[in-house]
Write an enzyme that holds these catalytic residues in place. Structure first.
Site, PDB file in Angstrom:
ATOM      1  N   LYS A   1       7.098  -2.983  -5.535  1.00  0.00           N
ATOM      2  CA  LYS A   1       7.198  -1.657  -4.932  1.00  0.00           C
ATOM      3  C   LYS A   1       8.380  -0.859  -5.463  1.00  0.00           C
ATOM      4  O   LYS A   1       8.289   0.354  -5.641  1.00  0.00           O
ATOM      5  CB  LYS A   1       7.292  -1.795  -3.411  1.00  0.00           C
ATOM      6  CG  LYS A   1       6.009  -2.299  -2.780  1.00  0.00           C
ATOM      7  CD  LYS A   1       6.148  -2.453  -1.276  1.00  0.00           C
ATOM      8  CE  LYS A   1       4.851  -2.956  -0.661  1.00  0.00           C
ATOM      9  NZ  LYS A   1       4.941  -3.124   0.797  1.00  0.00           N
TER      10      LYS A   1
ATOM     11  N   LYS B   1      -4.821   3.508  -0.335  1.00  0.00           N
ATOM     12  CA  LYS B   1      -4.842   4.800   0.359  1.00  0.00           C
ATOM     13  C   LYS B   1      -4.303   5.908  -0.538  1.00  0.00           C
ATOM     14  O   LYS B   1      -4.576   7.082  -0.320  1.00  0.00           O
ATOM     15  CB  LYS B   1      -3.972   4.728   1.619  1.00  0.00           C
ATOM     16  CG  LYS B   1      -4.265   3.558   2.530  1.00  0.00           C
ATOM     17  CD  LYS B   1      -3.138   3.371   3.542  1.00  0.00           C
ATOM     18  CE  LYS B   1      -3.277   2.066   4.295  1.00  0.00           C
ATOM     19  NZ  LYS B   1      -2.160   1.825   5.217  1.00  0.00           N
TER      20      LYS B   1
ATOM     21  N   LYS C   1      -6.351  -3.032  -6.560  1.00  0.00           N
ATOM     22  CA  LYS C   1      -6.667  -3.093  -5.146  1.00  0.00           C
ATOM     23  C   LYS C   1      -7.005  -1.693  -4.623  1.00  0.00           C
ATOM     24  O   LYS C   1      -6.407  -0.704  -5.041  1.00  0.00           O
ATOM     25  CB  LYS C   1      -5.465  -3.668  -4.379  1.00  0.00           C
ATOM     26  CG  LYS C   1      -5.758  -4.049  -2.939  1.00  0.00           C
ATOM     27  CD  LYS C   1      -4.562  -4.773  -2.328  1.00  0.00           C
ATOM     28  CE  LYS C   1      -4.841  -5.127  -0.869  1.00  0.00           C
ATOM     29  NZ  LYS C   1      -3.709  -5.869  -0.262  1.00  0.00           N
TER      30      LYS C   1
END
Length: 339
Positions: free
Chosen positions: A118, A204, A201
């Site tokens: 991240k 959103k 993956k």
């Protein structure tokens, strides 16, 4: 050290950052619904404190928390059977999280792969919360003496850290107070991938809305996205092993399996040799049948945000009834004076 018998209890949570997707539903919420049982206490949480490890627009965060709660309720989480709340309404999470910051070792945090993923090359500019949030995640779980946590394979490392923290706390203070939590990793559709790129993956935050199924999508959008989902030129194989090296094909088969409570082997047995012109419309029809009612109920619930807030507040009261005595005992074990 006194042996403790822990009540079977499940805990899991989702960050309310952005909209809910099919990945959230098949990877987590559907499994949570299936795990509701009179034999095991279930505690499910919108982990809004985790969401703010990166910048969140305040109004969007509130809205996202309500949307997540609506998605859980519409999918079948029963607030009379399970405890449903948002994390920030139970301050004991943050309090135990600080204690675990003092139990966890820096070396353990340095091995956590999700921070590296991240933060990337900007690790020095990442928040301290993003670096330390795995100890808060351990607190989320152990605050309720949860014995089992349903997680995806990519979250297994966090449960391993939770076990390390529980072990170290118990050993440091000569107690058998925190359980050694077990991850529960099972079922089809665990890791739902991007409809445009089966190696990524479903997210959103993807660039195109066609990459994902949003849980608020209506029936027409759901059908259109599956019919236009990327596949390949080959027919479906005779065995699951034939999906190797075909990420988009594998993803669509896995989604069908997850939606229909089947194994991928059973899907292949039914559709072996089928062309995509047959399989994708069947998948679209199944998805609409399973997801459109959830979407409709979510929209109905979100039309009454005050009722969602009341349900979350009631859940928080139930959660605190479990959490407060566990935190109090933790303070006593650590030696923190309370007048």
């Amino acid at each position: 050290m006194t042996e403790t018998n822990f009540t079977p209890r499940v805990f899991s949570g989702i960050k309310p950052s952005g909209g809910l997707t099919l990945g959230n539903y098949l990877g987590a919420i559907k499994r949570w619904v299936d795990m509701q049982s009179s034999d095991t206490e279930s505690i499910y949480c919108a982990v809004d404190l985790h969401a703010i490890t990166v910048w969140q627009d305040p109004e969007a965060l509130k809205s996202g928390t309500r949307e997540l709660a609506a998605g859980m309720l519409a999918s079948g989480i029963d607030p009379e059977q399970s405890i449903l709340f948002n994390q920030s309404q139970v301050p004991e999470h943050a309090q135990l999280g600080w204690i675990f910051n003092c139990v966890a070792r820096v070396g353990w945090m340095n091995r956590m792969t999700q921070f590296k993923d991240k933060a990337g090359k900007n690790a020095e500019k990442a928040s301290l919360g993003l670096y330390a949030y795995p100890s808060l995640m351990a607190a989320d779980i152990l605050l309720y003496h949860a014995t089992h946590v349903p997680v995806g394979e990519d979250q297994k490392q966090h449960v391993e850290l939770t076990r390390d923290i529980a072990n170290k706390f118990n050993n440091d203070f000569g107690v058998d107070f925190f359980p050694i939590t077990e991850p529960v990793i099972e079922g089809p559709g665990m890791r739902v991938m991007n409809l445009r790129d089966g190696t990524k993956k479903m997210s959103k935050s993807g660039e195109s809305d066609m990459e994902r199924i949003n849980m608020l999508d209506d029936a027409d959008k759901i059908a259109k996205k599956f019919k236009k989902a990327k596949s390949d030129a080959e027919a479906l194989p005779e065995t699951v092993e034939g999906l190797a090296g075909r990420p988009e094909a594998k993803n669509l088969v896995d989604i069908y399996a997850g939606l229909n409570d089947m194994t991928p082997d059973a899907v292949i047995a039914e559709y072996a040799g089928a062309q995509w012109g047959r399989f994708k419309p069947a998948l679209a029809e199944l998805a609409v049948a399973k997801l459109a009612p959830i979407s409709d109920e979510m929209k109905r619930l979100m039309d009454d945000p005050a009722e969602i807030d009341r349900k979350l507040a009631r859940g928080a009261e139930k959660a605190r009834a479990i959490a407060t005595p566990i935190l109090d005992k933790t303070y006593d074990i650590v030696g923190l004076l309370r007048s």
